[in-house]
Design an enzyme around this catalytic site. Structure first.
Site, mmCIF file in Angstrom:
data_model
loop_
_atom_site.group_PDB
_atom_site.id
_atom_site.type_symbol
_atom_site.label_atom_id
_atom_site.label_comp_id
_atom_site.label_asym_id
_atom_site.label_seq_id
_atom_site.Cartn_x
_atom_site.Cartn_y
_atom_site.Cartn_z
ATOM 1 N N LYS A 109 0.836 -1.210 0.000
ATOM 2 C CA LYS A 109 0.000 0.000 0.000
ATOM 3 C C LYS A 109 0.867 1.254 0.000
ATOM 4 O O LYS A 109 0.646 2.169 -0.787
ATOM 5 C CB LYS A 109 -0.932 -0.042 1.214
ATOM 6 C CG LYS A 109 -1.848 1.167 1.330
ATOM 7 C CD LYS A 109 -3.118 0.847 2.054
ATOM 8 C CE LYS A 109 -2.966 0.773 3.556
ATOM 9 N NZ LYS A 109 -2.840 2.098 4.186
ATOM 10 N N SER A 110 1.852 1.310 0.878
ATOM 11 C CA SER A 110 2.693 2.512 0.954
ATOM 12 C C SER A 110 3.387 2.768 -0.375
ATOM 13 O O SER A 110 3.461 3.899 -0.858
ATOM 14 C CB SER A 110 3.775 2.323 2.025
ATOM 15 O OG SER A 110 3.197 2.338 3.294
ATOM 16 N N ARG B 260 2.952 5.929 -3.345
ATOM 17 C CA ARG B 260 4.122 6.694 -3.798
ATOM 18 C C ARG B 260 4.346 6.502 -5.295
ATOM 19 O O ARG B 260 4.759 7.427 -6.003
ATOM 20 C CB ARG B 260 5.359 6.253 -3.002
ATOM 21 C CG ARG B 260 5.325 6.778 -1.557
ATOM 22 C CD ARG B 260 6.195 5.945 -0.656
ATOM 23 N NE ARG B 260 6.353 6.493 0.678
ATOM 24 C CZ ARG B 260 5.480 6.357 1.678
ATOM 25 N NH1 ARG B 260 4.339 5.684 1.482
ATOM 26 N NH2 ARG B 260 5.718 6.866 2.869
ATOM 27 N N ARG C 286 -8.222 12.412 12.225
ATOM 28 C CA ARG C 286 -6.776 12.157 12.318
ATOM 29 C C ARG C 286 -5.990 13.471 12.253
ATOM 30 O O ARG C 286 -6.327 14.360 11.470
ATOM 31 C CB ARG C 286 -6.356 11.162 11.225
ATOM 32 C CG ARG C 286 -7.061 9.819 11.457
ATOM 33 C CD ARG C 286 -6.609 8.768 10.519
ATOM 34 N NE ARG C 286 -5.231 8.392 10.740
ATOM 35 C CZ ARG C 286 -4.572 7.544 9.972
ATOM 36 N NH1 ARG C 286 -5.172 7.005 8.934
ATOM 37 N NH2 ARG C 286 -3.330 7.232 10.240
ATOM 38 N N SER D 7 7.485 9.602 11.864
ATOM 39 C CA SER D 7 6.351 9.387 10.962
ATOM 40 C C SER D 7 6.830 9.452 9.514
ATOM 41 O O SER D 7 7.299 10.497 9.049
ATOM 42 C CB SER D 7 5.274 10.457 11.198
ATOM 43 O OG SER D 7 4.442 10.566 10.051
ATOM 44 N N ASP E 70 2.529 -0.726 11.867
ATOM 45 C CA ASP E 70 1.211 -1.177 11.389
ATOM 46 C C ASP E 70 0.886 -2.606 11.808
ATOM 47 O O ASP E 70 -0.214 -3.095 11.539
ATOM 48 C CB ASP E 70 1.147 -1.070 9.858
ATOM 49 C CG ASP E 70 1.041 0.371 9.396
ATOM 50 O OD1 ASP E 70 0.687 1.239 10.221
ATOM 51 O OD2 ASP E 70 1.317 0.639 8.207
ATOM 52 N N ARG F 293 -7.077 -3.203 9.798
ATOM 53 C CA ARG F 293 -6.074 -4.102 10.400
ATOM 54 C C ARG F 293 -6.609 -4.787 11.664
ATOM 55 O O ARG F 293 -6.232 -5.914 11.965
ATOM 56 C CB ARG F 293 -4.776 -3.350 10.684
ATOM 57 C CG ARG F 293 -4.147 -2.778 9.411
ATOM 58 C CD ARG F 293 -2.680 -2.476 9.548
ATOM 59 N NE ARG F 293 -2.213 -1.603 8.488
ATOM 60 C CZ ARG F 293 -1.948 -1.978 7.228
ATOM 61 N NH1 ARG F 293 -2.076 -3.242 6.881
ATOM 62 N NH2 ARG F 293 -1.538 -1.095 6.337
#
Ligand code: S3P
Length: 459
Positions: free
Chosen positions: A46-47, A51, A147, A192, A340, A412
């Site tokens: 996913k990350s 990108r 968030r 982060s 995660d 998750r």
């Protein structure tokens, strides 16, 4: 082939592209006893998928990406890019073509950009839009609107953008971009990768060199991928630097399978008596695999085979065999590298002999749900003894009862507790699992094929 922005509605789309069950608006009912066997192919990372789309859009010329995750989070990023003029075609089989517009070629958005559940898409594209000479409005779903965004608003404002947020720094954000931005030297107040990446991406449209110092190493996919697109990135002593105005060139590359999705099955196989699984082609970037180290400290038998490099990212096949786990104190050095995976690590801890202590994970409180709360409530619902702290928890290993767990709409949490059902005393019903679609479309099919006794019920 389909061009994003003109795609079928969500329910039809899932069937069209995947031929799988659509995990939307439903609960998981898992009955105990399913040992896991065979080969499990988890979807693309996913990350890296976010990108890949963003950097391809900012590159000059076309890019072709294979292995893209077609989860809702990534599709939201693709749609948002479509709204600022980027043409993205996704063909069946997770192949994707992006016609890059260069660093300054984006056009003012035609509407509010809705990122759904995706913090990564929201934060990374906020940074890109902060460096454009037009204004944009970004929003998200109920969870995303709770968030914190101050972490990106602060550096992007220092660089010269003007950003209005909801009260307390929450979405929606109105971003009045500026081109060029001013470069900064920025020390991240928290570890982060999203914030680090936001500053680096904004730095591409800034005058001079932008430097970011991180308090602990976080995932470095942005740095790797910038280099892959031909943009020089310097990394030295925890400081990452990019030079404004460097040109990115379109390219072809493939995305590894997602370690974070693989982790559910690694733990599922470890705790399931007589389970044995192989997971081919999984990304094993060491900035992502803290959970492997934690599981090995707990006594896990996980082999890493055929280690290779694919488009600048380490990839391997993983083999895992069930074994008895023991409780550990999770080393603080591994926290950011496993950020995660704590929902599923908590399931491993609940099955281990003795106590597992997880501290220094306050960030879990601001993920897709307050994950410390959701994990603690879920474990207690299944009769596991757990003590909650402001920044973590101590879990005492035991045996799951059957029961009902609220996923809190967090993908998750939903998948982690589904795996718990395989070794519980009675059936486990996990509520509200629709958002599994954000990171792992087709999870229920993959899990069932591996041997999990999982039924999907509409909620
Ligand atoms: C991500 C970074 C992490 C992680 C998230 C994805 C990324 O968040 O939890 O799921 O792709 O950069 P933080 O940057 O907030 O730690």
């Amino acid at each position: 082939m389909s061009t994003l922005g003109k795609r079928e509605p969500r329910s039809k789309r899932g069937r069209l592209f995947k031929g799988t069950t659509i995990d939307v608006g439903m609960n998981f009912l898992v009955t105990p006893g399913g040992a896991l066997h065979g080969e499990v192919e988890v979807p693309g990372d996913k990350s890296i998928s976010h990108r890949a789309l963003i950097l391809s859009a900012l590159a000059e010329g076309p890019s072709e990406v294979t292995g893209l995750l077609e989860g809702d989070d990534v599709l939201a990023t693709a749609r948002a890019l479509g709204r600022v003029g980027v043409k993205i075609d996704i063909t069946e089989g997770e192949r994707c073509r992006v016609q890059g517009l260069g660093l300054t070629g984006l056009t003012p958005p035609t509407a509010t950009l809705d990122f759904g559940n995706s913090g990564t898409g929201f934060r990374l594209l906020s940074a890109v839009l902060a460096g454009q000479p037009f204004s944009s409005t970004l929003t998200g779903d109920h969870s995303l609107r709770k968030r914190p965004m101050t972490r990106i608003i602060d550096p992007l404002t220092l660089m010269g953008a003007t950003i209005n947020s909801g009260k307390g720094g929450y979405p929606p954000l109105n971003i009045f971009g500026r081109y060029p931005l001013s470069s900064i030297e920025y020390e991240l107040p928290i570890a982060s990768a999203q914030t680090k990446s936001a500053v680096l991406l904004a730095g591409l449209n800034a005058n001079g060199v932008t430097r970011v110092r991180e308090p602990a190493q976080t995932r470095d996919h942005t740095e790797n991928m910038l280099i892959g697109f031909g943009c020089p990135v310097e990394v030295s002593d925890g400081v990452i630097s990019v030079c404004g105005g460097a040109r990115l060139s379109g390219r072809m590359f493939s995305i590894p399978r997602d370690f974070s999705s693989a982790a559910f099955f690694l733990v599922g196989a470890l705790i399931g008596p007589e389970s044995e699984l192989t997971l081919p082609g999984v990304g094993v970037n060491p900035t992502r695999t803290g959970a492997l180290d934690i599981l090995r400290l707990m006594g896990a038998d996980i082999q890493i085979m055929n280690h290779r490099n694919v488009a600048g990212e380490p990839v391997a096949d993983l083999k895992v065999v069930a074994c008895r786990l023991k409780g550990v104190d999770v080393p603080s050095a591994l926290v950011a590298l496993a950020i995660d995976e704590f929902p599923v690590l908590a399931i491993a801890a609940a099955c281990a002999d003795g106590k597992t202590s997880i501290t220094g994970v306050r960030e879990l409180r601001v993920k897709e749900s307050d994950r410390i709360r959701s994990i603690v409530d879920g474990l207690r619902a299944l009769a596991i003894d757990v003590e909650e702290y402001s920044d973590g928890m101590t879990i005492t290993g035991g045996r799951f009862s059957g029961g009902k767990v609220d996923s809190c709409g967090d993908h998750r949490i939903a998948m982690a507790f589904a795996l718990a059902g395989s070794v519980s005393r009675g059936p486990v019903r996990v509520m509200d699992c629709g958002l599994v679609q954000t990171s792992f479309p087709g999870f229920s099919d993959v899990a069932r094929k591996a041997g999990l006794r999982l039924e999907v019920e509409s909620s």
